[in-house]
Scaffold this active site. Structure first.
Site, PDB file in Angstrom:
ATOM      1  N   GLU A   1      15.194  -9.128   1.668  1.00 54.60           N
ATOM      2  CA  GLU A   1      14.906  -8.294   0.494  1.00 54.60           C
ATOM      3  C   GLU A   1      15.238  -9.048  -0.788  1.00 54.60           C
ATOM      4  OE1 GLU A   1      12.698  -5.659   0.555  1.00 54.60           O
ATOM      5  OE2 GLU A   1      14.054  -4.948   2.120  1.00 54.60           O
TER       6      GLU A   1
ATOM      7  N   LEU B   1       6.828   2.436   1.439  1.00 51.44           N
ATOM      8  CA  LEU B   1       6.211   1.912   2.664  1.00 51.44           C
ATOM      9  C   LEU B   1       4.841   1.305   2.363  1.00 51.44           C
ATOM     10  CD1 LEU B   1       7.308   4.736   5.126  1.00 51.44           C
ATOM     11  CD2 LEU B   1       8.361   2.500   4.787  1.00 51.44           C
TER      12      LEU B   1
ATOM     13  N   GLU C   1      -2.781  -5.353  -8.284  1.00 52.90           N
ATOM     14  CA  GLU C   1      -1.496  -4.812  -8.755  1.00 52.90           C
ATOM     15  C   GLU C   1      -1.013  -5.554  -9.999  1.00 52.90           C
ATOM     16  OE1 GLU C   1       1.497  -3.237  -6.367  1.00 52.90           O
ATOM     17  OE2 GLU C   1       0.123  -2.667  -4.759  1.00 52.90           O
TER      18      GLU C   1
ATOM     19  N   ASP D   1       3.399  -7.205   0.831  1.00 50.04           N
ATOM     20  CA  ASP D   1       2.786  -5.929   1.212  1.00 50.04           C
ATOM     21  C   ASP D   1       1.339  -6.118   1.663  1.00 50.04           C
ATOM     22  OD1 ASP D   1       5.171  -5.089   0.254  1.00 50.04           O
ATOM     23  OD2 ASP D   1       4.376  -3.866  -1.390  1.00 50.04           O
TER      24      ASP D   1
HETATM   25  P1  ADP Z   1       4.339   2.502  -2.414  1.00 47.11           P
HETATM   26  O1  ADP Z   1       3.375   1.364  -2.360  1.00 47.11           O
HETATM   27  O2  ADP Z   1       5.689   2.126  -1.938  1.00 47.11           O
HETATM   28  O3  ADP Z   1       3.848   3.722  -1.706  1.00 47.11           O
HETATM   29  P2  ADP Z   1       3.693   2.341  -5.202  1.00 47.11           P
HETATM   30  O4  ADP Z   1       4.278   2.969  -6.405  1.00 47.11           O
HETATM   31  O5  ADP Z   1       3.564   0.871  -5.143  1.00 47.11           O
HETATM   32  O6  ADP Z   1       4.515   2.897  -3.952  1.00 47.11           O
HETATM   33  O7  ADP Z   1       2.221   2.920  -4.967  1.00 47.11           O
HETATM   34  C1  ADP Z   1       2.006   4.304  -4.951  1.00 47.11           C
HETATM   35  C2  ADP Z   1       0.785   4.632  -5.786  1.00 47.11           C
HETATM   36  O8  ADP Z   1      -0.411   4.122  -5.154  1.00 47.11           O
HETATM   37  C3  ADP Z   1       0.521   6.114  -5.908  1.00 47.11           C
HETATM   38  O9  ADP Z   1       1.296   6.678  -6.946  1.00 47.11           O
HETATM   39  C4  ADP Z   1      -0.966   6.139  -6.224  1.00 47.11           C
HETATM   40  O10 ADP Z   1      -1.213   5.837  -7.568  1.00 47.11           O
HETATM   41  C5  ADP Z   1      -1.503   4.997  -5.383  1.00 47.11           C
HETATM   42  N1  ADP Z   1      -1.970   5.491  -4.069  1.00 47.11           N
HETATM   43  C6  ADP Z   1      -1.550   5.087  -2.856  1.00 47.11           C
HETATM   44  N2  ADP Z   1      -2.208   5.746  -1.877  1.00 47.11           N
HETATM   45  C7  ADP Z   1      -3.066   6.583  -2.465  1.00 47.11           C
HETATM   46  C8  ADP Z   1      -4.023   7.555  -2.002  1.00 47.11           C
HETATM   47  N3  ADP Z   1      -4.202   7.771  -0.703  1.00 47.11           N
HETATM   48  N4  ADP Z   1      -4.733   8.241  -2.928  1.00 47.11           N
HETATM   49  C9  ADP Z   1      -4.551   8.007  -4.244  1.00 47.11           C
HETATM   50  N5  ADP Z   1      -3.663   7.136  -4.728  1.00 47.11           N
HETATM   51  C10 ADP Z   1      -2.924   6.424  -3.877  1.00 47.11           C
HETATM   52 MG    MG Z   2       3.450  -0.438  -3.533  1.00 48.20          MG
END
Ligand code: ADP
Ligand code: MG
Length: 386
Positions: free
Chosen positions: A33, A124, A159, A171
């Site tokens: 990490e 995740l 990203e 990721d």
């Molecule tokens: P993680 O990757 O750990 O889940 P992040 O903050 O990097 O957290 O990404 C989460 C964001 O990705 C959500 O807030 C949304 O904007 C976008 N996202 C991920 N999956 C979806 C989905 N199935 N539908 C819409 N947006 C999504």
């Molecule tokens: Mg993420």
């Protein structure tokens, strides 16, 4: 679990034709990490939670997108993609399409539905699963093949550019390249990787989602990156050949660490020892030494908590509670910190007891109900045959 026939039916109901389906998994990092941006090692595995992009081509240049998780729809024009940075999910969609086109892919318009059973924003990597499932879908209907590394980098570029998060490569790499039953030892300098078979000998990997996300995560992240860079600069006066903390051995660090201010010393110590733990963990898993793997996970947590200072009371509570249960070999926070998830190595027969006790203790002390589940190492992104 996503109900695939129901997803296909919902798509057909909305758009009037049958979709093709593309899946990409989330991931959990077993150890390693805050090593990625120091050109070090990580040891993630893809999990059996995923995002599915359902897609069919359109005759025009529009992308009609529907997030079934958010119950939101939107429209983007492939010939007029913007700079992103809206701060919502469309940045990921726009960023992915833009990055694919920037790396030379030709794109056709499409109707798209997105569904995920990964907790959004829970650590995740629902974001990489979104980028990679969407990228696979767009490339396939456009008959525009792309190699796996370019696909990985396109997700990361989305990203960086459109979302505005300078994340590492782990990721997207995991979501693209994984193999069921294996973790991946990834060298974040060379982007070379090795599959590590998960022979867990009657143990399983449990994820506990704390359901908290403290807002200092991104400012503290930038601060840690700066402190690591400062450490490299200072150590270079004595070790001129080093390029990043990845190049500093534990014995050289012990010899020269006294030149560093205390907080820089702690940051560097975490990264240098975490790299060593990650390499040891890959060996331990390969030789089936699960006890050693558990011990390394717990040592990683201590280092993140006491040296790197990126844990929080909720994560410490989940780890302490896990470690006090029978049948647990080790536990640690996973992901950037300040919330998100922990991982624990738990004996199969002790899982029900673990879930009940850890959830109870967490609820009593925080008022929150954690999400606790077993994860299995899954394959990387692919088309789902219908
Ligand atoms: P993680 O990757 O750990 O889940 P992040 O903050 O990097 O957290 O990404 C989460 C964001 O990705 C959500 O807030 C949304 O904007 C976008 N996202 C991920 N999956 C979806 C989905 N199935 N539908 C819409 N947006 C999504
Ligand atoms: Mg993420």
């Amino acid at each position: 679990m996503i109900d695939i026939p129901a997803l296909a039916a919902a798509f057909q109901n909305k758009y009037g034709n049958k979709p093709r389906l593309f899946r990409a998994p989330g991931r959990v990092n077993l150890i390693g990490e805050h090593t990625d941006y120091n050109e070090g090692f990580v040891l993630p595995m893809a999990i059996d939670q995923q995002t599915i992009a359902a897609i069919s081509p359109r005759p025009d240049r529009m992308l009609q997108v529907w997030s079934m998780n958010l119950s939101e729809t939107a429209e983007l024009n492939l010939d007029a993609l913007g700079p992103g940075r809206r701060g919502n999910w469309l940045d990921y969609i726009e960023g992915t399409a833009a990055a694919l086109m920037a790396s030379g892919a030709s794109m056709t318009g499409a109707n798209i539905a997105i569904q995920s059973d990964i907790a959004l924003g829970g650590g995740l990597s629902s974001s990489a699963a979104l980028e990679i499932s969407l990228a696979k879908a767009l490339l396939s209907i456009s008959n525009s093949p792309m190699d796996n590394l370019s696909l990985t980098l396109a997700g990361q570029t989305a990203e960086h550019v459109h979302v505005g998060i300078n994340s590492g490569i782990m990721d997207q790499f995991t979501s693209v390249h994984s193999s069921a039953g294996h973790a991946i030892l990834l060298d974040c300098r060379s982007i070379k990787s090795r599959f590590i078979p998960l022979n867990l000998k009657g143990y399983r990997i449990l994820v506990c989602n704390s359901r908290v996300k403290h807002s200092l995560a991104s400012s503290e992240y930038n601060q840690r990156r700066r402190d690591c860079e400062r450490g490299v600069k200072m150590l270079r006066s004595l070790l001129p050949e080093i390029r990043s903390l990845r190049d500093v051995s534990i014995s050289d660090f012990s010899k020269y660490k006294s030149i560093l201010p205390d907080f820089v010393l702690r940051c560097c110590r975490h990264v240098i020892t975490e790299n060593a733990r990650t390499l040891k963990a890959a060996d331990a898993l390969e030789t089936g030494d699960i006890t050693e793997m558990g011990a390394l996970m717990s040592a990683s947590h201590q280092s993140l908590r006491d040296d790197y200072l990126v844990s929080c009371p909720e994560l410490d509570l989940l780890v302490n509670s896990a470690e006090s249960q029978p049948g647990v070999l080790g536990a640690r926070m996973t992901g950037g910190g300040f919330g998100g998830c922990t991982v624990s190595m738990v004996k199969e027969s002790a899982i029900e007891n673990f879930k009940e006790n850890v959830a109870h203790q967490y609820h009593v002390e925080t008022g929150l109900i954690p999400d606790i589940f077993v994860v299995s190492a899954s394959n990387g992104a692919s088309e789902i045959p219908i």
